[in-house]
Design a protein around this motif. Sequence first.
Motif, PDB file in Angstrom:
ATOM      1  N   ASP A 102       0.797  -1.232   0.000  1.00 21.10           N
ATOM      2  CA  ASP A 102       0.000   0.000   0.000  1.00 21.10           C
ATOM      3  C   ASP A 102       0.829   1.280   0.000  1.00 21.10           C
ATOM      4  O   ASP A 102       0.282   2.373   0.186  1.00 21.10           O
ATOM      5  CB  ASP A 102      -0.941   0.008   1.217  1.00 21.10           C
ATOM      6  CG  ASP A 102      -1.880  -1.183   1.198  1.00 21.10           C
ATOM      7  OD1 ASP A 102      -2.316  -1.564   0.091  1.00 21.10           O
ATOM      8  OD2 ASP A 102      -2.153  -1.738   2.278  1.00 21.10           O
ATOM      9  N   ARG A 103       2.147   1.158  -0.161  1.00 17.20           N
ATOM     10  CA  ARG A 103       2.974   2.361  -0.089  1.00 17.20           C
ATOM     11  C   ARG A 103       3.794   2.496  -1.367  1.00 17.20           C
ATOM     12  O   ARG A 103       4.315   1.516  -1.901  1.00 17.20           O
ATOM     13  CB  ARG A 103       3.934   2.289   1.118  1.00 17.20           C
ATOM     14  CG  ARG A 103       3.252   2.065   2.455  1.00 17.20           C
ATOM     15  CD  ARG A 103       2.815   3.358   3.116  1.00 17.20           C
ATOM     16  NE  ARG A 103       3.923   4.156   3.606  1.00 17.20           N
ATOM     17  CZ  ARG A 103       4.362   4.136   4.879  1.00 17.20           C
ATOM     18  NH1 ARG A 103       3.830   3.322   5.768  1.00 17.20           N
ATOM     19  NH2 ARG A 103       5.338   4.932   5.256  1.00 17.20           N
ATOM     20  N   ASP A 104       3.953   3.724  -1.797  1.00 17.13           N
ATOM     21  CA  ASP A 104       4.702   3.998  -3.023  1.00 17.13           C
ATOM     22  C   ASP A 104       6.186   3.675  -2.845  1.00 17.13           C
ATOM     23  O   ASP A 104       6.776   4.020  -1.815  1.00 17.13           O
ATOM     24  CB  ASP A 104       4.543   5.488  -3.367  1.00 17.13           C
ATOM     25  CG  ASP A 104       5.132   5.787  -4.724  1.00 17.13           C
ATOM     26  OD1 ASP A 104       4.371   5.763  -5.705  1.00 17.13           O
ATOM     27  OD2 ASP A 104       6.363   6.019  -4.805  1.00 17.13           O
ATOM     28  N   PRO A 105       6.798   3.030  -3.851  1.00 17.99           N
ATOM     29  CA  PRO A 105       8.221   2.687  -3.752  1.00 17.99           C
ATOM     30  C   PRO A 105       9.124   3.881  -3.420  1.00 17.99           C
ATOM     31  O   PRO A 105      10.118   3.717  -2.703  1.00 17.99           O
ATOM     32  CB  PRO A 105       8.541   2.124  -5.134  1.00 17.99           C
ATOM     33  CG  PRO A 105       7.249   1.556  -5.613  1.00 17.99           C
ATOM     34  CD  PRO A 105       6.178   2.455  -5.067  1.00 17.99           C
ATOM     35  N   ASN A 106       8.785   5.072  -3.928  1.00 14.95           N
ATOM     36  CA  ASN A 106       9.620   6.240  -3.647  1.00 14.95           C
ATOM     37  C   ASN A 106       9.622   6.611  -2.167  1.00 14.95           C
ATOM     38  O   ASN A 106      10.562   7.211  -1.665  1.00 14.95           O
ATOM     39  CB  ASN A 106       9.120   7.459  -4.441  1.00 14.95           C
ATOM     40  CG  ASN A 106       9.388   7.277  -5.914  1.00 14.95           C
ATOM     41  OD1 ASN A 106      10.440   6.760  -6.311  1.00 14.95           O
ATOM     42  ND2 ASN A 106       8.429   7.666  -6.736  1.00 14.95           N
ATOM     43  N   GLU A 107       8.564   6.242  -1.505  1.00 11.06           N
ATOM     44  CA  GLU A 107       8.429   6.517  -0.082  1.00 11.06           C
ATOM     45  C   GLU A 107       9.043   5.357   0.720  1.00 11.06           C
ATOM     46  O   GLU A 107       9.622   5.559   1.791  1.00 11.06           O
ATOM     47  CB  GLU A 107       6.920   6.597   0.171  1.00 11.06           C
ATOM     48  CG  GLU A 107       6.423   7.140   1.472  1.00 11.06           C
ATOM     49  CD  GLU A 107       4.903   6.907   1.567  1.00 11.06           C
ATOM     50  OE1 GLU A 107       4.434   6.650   2.665  1.00 11.06           O
ATOM     51  OE2 GLU A 107       4.210   6.966   0.518  1.00 11.06           O
ATOM     52  N   VAL A 108       8.894   4.150   0.167  1.00 11.63           N
ATOM     53  CA  VAL A 108       9.304   2.949   0.894  1.00 11.63           C
ATOM     54  C   VAL A 108      10.838   2.820   0.956  1.00 11.63           C
ATOM     55  O   VAL A 108      11.384   2.425   1.988  1.00 11.63           O
ATOM     56  CB  VAL A 108       8.663   1.691   0.257  1.00 11.63           C
ATOM     57  CG1 VAL A 108       9.271   0.412   0.834  1.00 11.63           C
ATOM     58  CG2 VAL A 108       7.157   1.705   0.473  1.00 11.63           C
ATOM     59  N   ALA A 109      11.524   3.162  -0.133  1.00 13.30           N
ATOM     60  CA  ALA A 109      12.984   2.971  -0.160  1.00 13.30           C
ATOM     61  C   ALA A 109      13.683   3.703   0.988  1.00 13.30           C
ATOM     62  O   ALA A 109      14.448   3.083   1.739  1.00 13.30           O
ATOM     63  CB  ALA A 109      13.546   3.388  -1.514  1.00 13.30           C
ATOM     64  N   PRO A 110      13.434   5.014   1.188  1.00 10.55           N
ATOM     65  CA  PRO A 110      14.106   5.687   2.312  1.00 10.55           C
ATOM     66  C   PRO A 110      13.633   5.198   3.677  1.00 10.55           C
ATOM     67  O   PRO A 110      14.434   5.122   4.623  1.00 10.55           O
ATOM     68  CB  PRO A 110      13.764   7.169   2.121  1.00 10.55           C
ATOM     69  CG  PRO A 110      12.625   7.216   1.166  1.00 10.55           C
ATOM     70  CD  PRO A 110      12.682   5.963   0.348  1.00 10.55           C
ATOM     71  N   LEU A 111      12.357   4.841   3.776  1.00  7.95           N
ATOM     72  CA  LEU A 111      11.828   4.314   5.037  1.00  7.95           C
ATOM     73  C   LEU A 111      12.558   3.030   5.426  1.00  7.95           C
ATOM     74  O   LEU A 111      13.027   2.856   6.558  1.00  7.95           O
ATOM     75  CB  LEU A 111      10.322   4.036   4.884  1.00  7.95           C
ATOM     76  CG  LEU A 111       9.693   3.159   5.965  1.00  7.95           C
ATOM     77  CD1 LEU A 111       9.404   3.993   7.192  1.00  7.95           C
ATOM     78  CD2 LEU A 111       8.444   2.480   5.469  1.00  7.95           C
ATOM     79  N   ARG A 112      12.705   2.123   4.450  1.00  7.85           N
ATOM     80  CA  ARG A 112      13.336   0.834   4.756  1.00  7.85           C
ATOM     81  C   ARG A 112      14.836   0.999   4.987  1.00  7.85           C
ATOM     82  O   ARG A 112      15.429   0.275   5.776  1.00  7.85           O
ATOM     83  CB  ARG A 112      13.040  -0.181   3.640  1.00  7.85           C
ATOM     84  CG  ARG A 112      11.531  -0.455   3.517  1.00  7.85           C
ATOM     85  CD  ARG A 112      11.252  -1.745   2.808  1.00  7.85           C
ATOM     86  NE  ARG A 112      11.665  -2.904   3.600  1.00  7.85           N
ATOM     87  CZ  ARG A 112      11.673  -4.146   3.142  1.00  7.85           C
ATOM     88  NH1 ARG A 112      11.308  -4.390   1.906  1.00  7.85           N
ATOM     89  NH2 ARG A 112      12.057  -5.141   3.923  1.00  7.85           N
ATOM     90  N   ALA A 113      15.440   1.961   4.310  1.00  8.49           N
ATOM     91  CA  ALA A 113      16.870   2.225   4.561  1.00  8.49           C
ATOM     92  C   ALA A 113      17.065   2.711   5.993  1.00  8.49           C
ATOM     93  O   ALA A 113      18.009   2.296   6.675  1.00  8.49           O
ATOM     94  CB  ALA A 113      17.390   3.262   3.567  1.00  8.49           C
ATOM     95  N   ALA A 114      16.162   3.575   6.452  1.00  8.77           N
ATOM     96  CA  ALA A 114      16.276   4.086   7.831  1.00  8.77           C
ATOM     97  C   ALA A 114      16.084   2.951   8.833  1.00  8.77           C
ATOM     98  O   ALA A 114      16.820   2.852   9.827  1.00  8.77           O
ATOM     99  CB  ALA A 114      15.241   5.186   8.060  1.00  8.77           C
TER     100      ALA A 114
END
Length: 238
Positions: free
Chosen positions: A56-68
């Motif tokens: 349910d989340r956009d990849p552009n938002e997910v990449a930095p979230l998962r990196a953090a």
Amino acid sequence: MTALATFTEELQRVLCVVAHPDDMEYGGSAAVAEWTSAGVEVSYLLLTAGEAGMRDRDPNEVAPLRAAEQRRACELVGVSDLQILDLPDGLLQADVATRARIAHRIRQVRPDAIMCTTWQLETPWGLNHADHRAAGLAVVDAIRDADNPWLFRGQLTGDGLSPWATKWLLVNGAEPTHVLPLSPEAVQKGIASLAAHQEYLAALPDHPTPQDLVSGICSEGGERAGLEHALPVRVFPM
Ligand SMILES: [Zn+2]
């Protein structure tokens, strides 16, 4: 069932290569906590940012979230050297380009051992993800590539890096040949490092708690070797 032997080789540097943020956190990071507390330098190489991992989340938002979340997971087990590549999540391939990226990192880190996850299709927990299969196979080939002075001499891996021979490959999730003994503290750090993937795990339906999952893996591994806690691994001398 005969007891598994303990892997006793002395290590100075370990490189962990996996497909996604969180792949190290299913027992692997408990072993990492044990190593770093003993002074072993551990580096992580993630081949993708796991950007396609939350429905349910956009990849552009997910990449930095998962990196953090991965940076936090690394801190909890004493790892500061984390590199996340931009290969496509969900579509990872064990091709020459992927091997070159891994071989480059191997030549930079110069590890004694590499930890990866199993490349088998069928695993004890079900059918393995395409990226996990590709990542494991690419690691096997990249270890050999990194030691071949005639491969990847161009700009892909940078000039001036010397070949490097990794001595051991430790595979998490395959039929084990050995165990890595774990202290209760290392298991606790391993649990905390999985819990650090907070938003990712919250988005998965019916995910077991990090406590149940990681302590289960480490207790079962311990039982295979007559220890309280251990991570079972398949060891290949390279
Ligand atoms: Zn994964």
